[in-house]
Write an enzyme that holds these catalytic residues in place. Structure first.
Site, PDB file in Angstrom:
ATOM      1  CB  CYS A 413      15.786  68.440  43.705  1.00  0.00           C
ATOM      2  SG  CYS A 413      14.294  68.390  42.708  1.00  0.00           S
ATOM      3  CG  ASN A 414      22.290  68.041  45.689  1.00  0.00           C
ATOM      4  OD1 ASN A 414      22.981  69.054  45.726  1.00  0.00           O
ATOM      5  ND2 ASN A 414      22.457  67.040  46.537  1.00  0.00           N
TER       6      ASN A 414
END
Length: 835
Positions: A413-414
């Protein structure tokens, strides 16, 4: 330099002097985390583990006290109210601040806290002059997602690269009149959840005083949101030193329990700017039902906690703080301990070399793990084969599961950090999406380039044995022998340590106290591929279909047939049923290997499906497809590989039989007769529009080649001879583990990977692609026990790839599908992609 000798605690001490929390650390781990015996858990950045005493004390607390709704005024409600106030104080105390400086707003997690700020911040559109929403590109999706709200309001979003923040010229702090200035929000993580890099907490004051970019270039009042979710899991946060305006956190990152509970800490200087439109129960000082009249609660916590808070879980935080302090003493101790583990793992992994001298890993980090001030307990990397090519993260994850090693893979999630470290351009991200890759899937390589990486992360209960297990796993599974270390690099890393010690005689490898994970790093004979190929039997002169298997109940035993009807969904009755647990979730051999000991049999003449297992009476259920019409058979909705399917329950007799055999509540369900499930895999452009599936994972058929099986079997035998193991597998045992529908003979090993079409008997099939394997093939279908083979040998032979067998779909005529059959012994005509 020999790796096996250096994988010991002496080397650890030469790299870092802090370990554990006293002499009784091993005993505490044994008492508090007995459930992880045999597991190497290295995913603490995603969710850390809770100590057993936390849950035990919490259950005792809520079992012996009556906690009422805090909005009431009864004695039980007042007890809840006072306890919650006490927890708020302890949260602030943990971050070295007071209620005079900060307020605690409880939320469902860090993401909800971020959303609260996004929806309540007083954004001004561009024309006013407008606000700016600025965020570091090395930010979690939940931070970048604020952009979705600001763009709809006409607010400019400004992504900031870490290098811009560091290298732009600094300005003198500005003290300006704030009364008429536009409010701006700058968000950055205290610690990257991708790489573990810690960003200077001094940036908070730098932005607030407009001495740092981008604040120095834009007049206005600057507020700072410090995303502390990753940082606070293993590091002390002192809000007196970095008085950020908003700090979102999730408590399970710190304590492991409770999940679904977080908080937003709001500085007193920023509390007044937050405005909300919706008001829920408990947030109003007064309002009218018939008139648009509402006065908000004066206390900011009450104002933003809509409805009744999750008070029983909030009470659990008290016990979280108690357990954390009792076990570790302080967050500083946790930081020292976890950093040491990360530094040691980084040092050895970055020094590991293949037999040809090439590095084993490409590590994604800014520094060299010099200090816990700049680096957290996260190590991000991709493994490399002896030729320097990246091994896909999905392959690493699958093999890790065989060793009971739990890691995280993907982009975490980055996306910003993932693009930066892996060199993925914006256009590549878009092309990867067109190629079928989406966030969170297992597509690890597109056109040979990685789409993500592997992350290991440590928690306060992690041990040196966890590091040993992980490093030995890498050596056994992914390193070309002999395993070596780069002595110069390791010496430099030791010298860089402030606690570097003089060289000592290195003792033998320290024995791990987790017997299930002990791995002997021993050299394996070179040129195994050549060995296997030399010992293969002579090739068949023609391709033939030797075996046909159906699996009536998904994940249960095979039923061999010799002549069988094809249905529109594949082989008739193949995976038409499945077993679900008490929550309605599909059960597989990954979690319940004993499913393979259930042997279904299809009896077409009597229209019955038999369920058989050792020690159980045989029962039967009807085969007919209108089973849902029977009284008491309930229509259900379940999921198979992400697809929602309609099913019918097969009744109490089957449920009781399965529950008794498996030792847990479960039920047998069948795909509803009138429900159609379309295949997701893409076919060639000229193929029929839709292919329908039963409860299979991805395609109608799975086919394997005996030549490929024999190659892997010989490779297993060779590996086991080298490792002094005596678990030799025969060909049929290996075939059964791959759970194919069709087994063929003839041709070269893995030749089937290059086929595009084939004709079996009179039926044409399209090859959809290779089948990526998981740890389920390690289940011995005769005993239900888990082993590392054949996945280990398959991965070694195919350089980290674990594909075996190909998916097929049939090309049946829609007007006469019932006339097609397959018979064992019939000939096969394959067609290659390049034919």
């Amino acid at each position: 330099m020999d790796f096996q000798q250096l994988c010991n605690f002496t080397t650890f001490q030469e790299l870092w002097s802090h370990y554990g929390y006293g002499e009784n650390f091993p005993d505490v781990i044994e008492q508090e985390f007995s459930r992880i015996k045999g597991i190497t858990y290295l995913d603490h950045a995603a969710a850390t583990l809770f100590p057993e005493s936390l849950v035990r004390d919490h259950c005792r607390d809520i079992s012996s006290n009556v906690y009422g709704n805090p909005h009431s005024h009864s004695p039980s409600s007042m007890l809840t109210h006072d306890t919650i106030d006490r927890v708020r104080y302890r949260v602030l105390q943990h971050f070295n601040t007071t209620p005079e400086e900060y307020s605690v707003i409880f939320t469902s997690g860090c993401t909800a806290a971020l959303k609260l700020v996004a929806e309540s911040f007083p954004w001004r559109p561009e024309s006013d002059p407008g606000s700016l929403f600025c965020y570091l590109t090395d930010s979690h999706t939940s931070v970048v997602g604020i952009r979705g709200l600001t763009s709809s309001l006409g607010v400019t979003a400004l992504p900031v690269l870490p290098l811009q923040l560091e290298n732009k010229p600094r300005c003198e702090p500005k003290d300006e009149d704030d009364t008429s200035q536009s409010p701006h929000l700058f968000c950055y993580p205290a610690q990257s959840n991708f790489s573990g890099r810690k960003y200077p907490l001094s940036h908070v004051r730098g932005i607030q005083t407009r001495s740092l970019y981008p604040a120095c270039d834009h007049p206005g009042r600057w507020f700072v949101l410090l995303d502390a979710a990753s940082f606070v899991s293993c590091s002390p946060l002192n809000l007196r030193d970095c008085p950020a305006d908003f700090i979102p956190i999730s408590f399970y990152k710190i304590f492991g329990f409770p999940t679904g509970l977080g908080a937003l800490l709001v500085h007193k200087n920023a509390a007044g700017i937050l405005k909300k439109t919706y008001f829920g129960g408990g947030t109003a000082a007064a309002y009218l039902a018939k008139e648009d009249y509402y006065v908000q609660a004066e206390n900011i916590s009450e104002r933003f906690e809509d409805g009744t808070v999750n008070f029983l879980d909030i009470i659990a935080l008290n016990h979280g703080f108690e357990a954390l302090h009792r076990i570790t003493g302080s967050m500083h101790n946790i930081q020292q301990h976890t950093f040491g583990l990360a530094r040691y793992t980084y040092s050895l992994l970055s020094s590991l070399r293949h037999g040809n001298g090439k590095p084993v890993a490409q590590i994604y980090a800014e520094g060299q793990f010099e200090s816990p001030i700049t680096q957290g307990a996260i190590l991000n990397f991709n493994l490399l084969d002896p030729n320097g090519q990246i091994i896909g993260f999905s392959q690493v994850d699958r093999i890790a599961c065989l060793y009971n090693i739990h890691v995280r893979t993907g982009c975490f999630c980055n996306t910003g950090a993932c693009q930066y470290f892996l060199g993925i351009s914006d256009e590549q991200v878009k092309r990867n999406l067109q190629a079928g890759h989406v966030c969170g899937d297992s597509i690890d390589l597109v056109e040979g380039q990685p789409t993500g990486s592997v992350r290991v992360s440590f928690g306060y209960m992690s041990t040196f044995e966890d590091c040993q297990n992980f490093l030995q796993f890498v050596c056994e599974c992914f390193v070309e022998k002999p395993v070596t270390l780069d002595p110069e690099r390791l010496h430099e890393l030791k010298a860089a340590s402030a606690t570097s010690q003089s060289s000592k005689e290195i003792p033998p490898l320290k024995q791990t106290n987790r017997e299930e994970n002990k791995v002997a790093v021993k050299p394996i004979e070179a040129s195994l591929k050549g060995f296997v190929l030399r010992h293969l039997s002579s090739k068949e002169t023609a391709y033939t279909l030797t075996n046909i298997y159906i699996y009536p109940i998904k994940s249960c035993g095979a039923f061999e047939v010799h002549d069988w009807l094809l249905s529109p969904q594949g082989l008739q009755y193949d995976r038409c049923w499945m077993v679900v647990n008490g929550n309605g979730v599909c059960m597989s051999q990954k979690r319940e290997p004993r499913l393979c000991l259930i042997h279904p049999q299809v009896l077409i003449p009597s229209n019955r499906l038999l369920l058989q297992a050792s020690g159980m009476d045989t029962i039967s259920i009807p085969l007919e497809k209108d089973i849902q019409c029977h009284t008491g058979y309930q229509v259900c909705h379940n999921k198979v590989c992400g697809d929602r399917v309609e099913t019918v329950d097969c009744g109490e007799e089957a449920a009781s039989w399965l529950s008794a055999f498996l030792g847990q509540p479960c039920r047998l369900i069948r795909q509803k007769a009138d429900f159609t499930r379309e295949m997701k895999k893409k076919r060639s452009s000229g193929a029929a529009a839709s292919v329908f599936l039963s409860l299979v994972n991805e395609a109608q058929y799975l086919m394997i080649n005996r030549a490929s099986v024999e190659l892997i079997r010989n490779l297993i035998s060779s590996r086991q001879d080298s490792l002094e193991s005596h678990q030799h597998l025969d060909t049929q045992n290996v075939i059964s583990r791959f759970r194919a529908n069709l087994v063929i003979a003839g041709g070269e090993p893995f030749e089937e990977d290059n086929w595009s079409h084939l004709i079996i008997g009179s039926t044409q099939f399209t090859v959809l692609g290779k089948c990526g394997r998981c740890q389920m093939v390690g289940v011995d279908q005769e005993t239900g026990t888990k082993t590392k083979e054949p996945l280990m040998s398959l991965s070694n032979y195919r350089n980290g790839k674990v594909a075996f067998g190909v998916y097929l779909t049939h090309d049946l005529s829609e007007d006469s599908p019932s006339s097609s059959r397959l018979s064992a012994g019939c000939f096969i005509q394959p067609k290659n992609h390049n034919s």
